[in-house]
Each structure stands twice: as C-alpha cells, then as structure tokens.
Design an enzyme around this catalytic site. Sequence first.
Site, PDB file in Angstrom:
ATOM      1  N   CYS A   1       0.838  -1.214   0.000  1.00  0.00           N
ATOM      2  CA  CYS A   1       0.000   0.000   0.000  1.00  0.00           C
ATOM      3  C   CYS A   1       0.866   1.255   0.000  1.00  0.00           C
ATOM      4  O   CYS A   1       0.542   2.252  -0.640  1.00  0.00           O
ATOM      5  CB  CYS A   1      -0.924   0.006   1.218  1.00  0.00           C
ATOM      6  SG  CYS A   1      -1.963  -1.450   1.329  1.00  0.00           S
TER       7      CYS A   1
HETATM    8  C1  BEZ Z   1       0.554  -4.644   1.779  1.00  0.00           C
HETATM    9  O1  BEZ Z   1       0.016  -3.600   1.474  1.00  0.00           O
HETATM   10  O2  BEZ Z   1       1.760  -4.773   1.703  1.00  0.00           O
HETATM   11  C2  BEZ Z   1      -0.245  -5.803   2.240  1.00  0.00           C
HETATM   12  C3  BEZ Z   1      -1.408  -5.613   2.941  1.00  0.00           C
HETATM   13  C4  BEZ Z   1      -2.113  -6.706   3.383  1.00  0.00           C
HETATM   14  C5  BEZ Z   1      -1.645  -7.987   3.109  1.00  0.00           C
HETATM   15  C6  BEZ Z   1      -0.475  -8.168   2.378  1.00  0.00           C
HETATM   16  C7  BEZ Z   1       0.233  -7.062   1.927  1.00  0.00           C
END
Ligand code: BEZ
Length: 211
Positions: A45
């Site tokens: 994210c």
């Molecule tokens: C991420 O944004 O890195 C992420 C969020 C939830 C699960 C796996 C990755």
Amino acid sequence: MSLRLGDLAPNFEADTTQGRINFYDWLGDSWAMLFSHPADFTPVCTTELGKTALLKGDFAKRNVKVIAVSVDDLESHNRWVPDINEVNNVEMNFPIIADSDRNVATLYDMIHPNASEKTTVRSVFVIGPDKKIKLTLTYPASTGRNFLELLRVIDSLQLTANYQVATPADWQDGDDVIVVPAVSTADAEVKFPKGLNIVKPYLRYTPQPNK
Ligand code: BEZ
C-alpha cells in the site's frame, strides 16, 4: 449486491486527510478513481499510494480526481502519510478516506470476507462525470496494482465515451482503434474520414479520431 458497470456510484460523506467531503460535491464534473487498500503501514500500500501521488498530474490531465480509502482511522492515515512521502520521495497530494465505520467499504462492497474479514481488498472504481461506474477492478492484498495501466484504461474509457470506437488488446493512446460493430462500413467511411483498414468485415481499424 455488488456494484456493476453503469450503476450509479453511491454518494457518501467521510473524513479524509484533506478534510470532510461529500463525495458527489468533491467529484463535481470530474472523473474519479476511488481505490481501496487493505491497511495503513503495509508495504504494498505504501508503494501504491506513493505511485499514485507521483502520477497525480497524469490523472489531472485527464480530468480524473483520485481518492484512496481504507478502514483505518484518520489519526492512522495522518501518521502513515510521512512514510509514504519519504519512501516514494513525493508529497501526498490527494485525500485518503478514513473509513473505520466501513461505510464506504460496505457501499462499494470492498470487503470480501473469504479473502479478509477485517480489511478491504484492492478495489478500483473509475467513475464518470455522470456519477456512473465505468470500470471496476479487484486485486488481492498480495498484488500491487499497475497505475500506468489504469491511466491507459482511462484513456480508452474517455475515448470510447465520445466516439463509436473500441480499443484492441494492449492498445495505447495514439494507436489505431476499432470501429464498433453497430456502425456499418458505409457509415464508418463518413464518420472516420482518416480511413478504414478492413481486416475482417467485423474487424475494422481506423486511426484514433481525436488525434
Ligand atoms: C501490503 O500492502 O503490503 C499488504 C497488505 C495486506 C496484506 C499483504 C500485503
């Protein structure tokens, strides 16, 4: 029921990192890209929001406003923004909705309980100035989205909204486009004076009409 192409995008009020908004008022006469991410302080994210901030000018050139959402609260978003800025060498320049009551996530069906009970998946809604949904896309948490592909799709959506054409596989802005089957070849010759390349009676290319 989940939202489908052509449906009216639901309106809502929400707190964001740029103040409280009424979604329709914020949207005005623009296009919008509303996209959810699973959670603040997560690696993928952090890259996605940074990339979108870097591309904000490219979205704006297309008259598209961008807005992100997750079920984290405003205090969390505000603590996370400096990380996004630092990691991506950017200044966050678009709002992130604080949706801890899941109002937006529920309206847009962004929580897919068999993937995660608690967080939003990576949903994208492209919304037109008529407030109707033009594109939906859902990625799992483990896969970051391609924001250049989203710009490419928006180019196609905006072109095909104005001309009776469709865009072929892997089309990029400036490439030839396809005359839609509803237009007869006789009519196409008038509507598309740059010419037709008739590969099959149903597969007729023409240079991009707005270039
Ligand atoms: C991420 O944004 O890195 C992420 C969020 C939830 C699960 C796996 C990755």
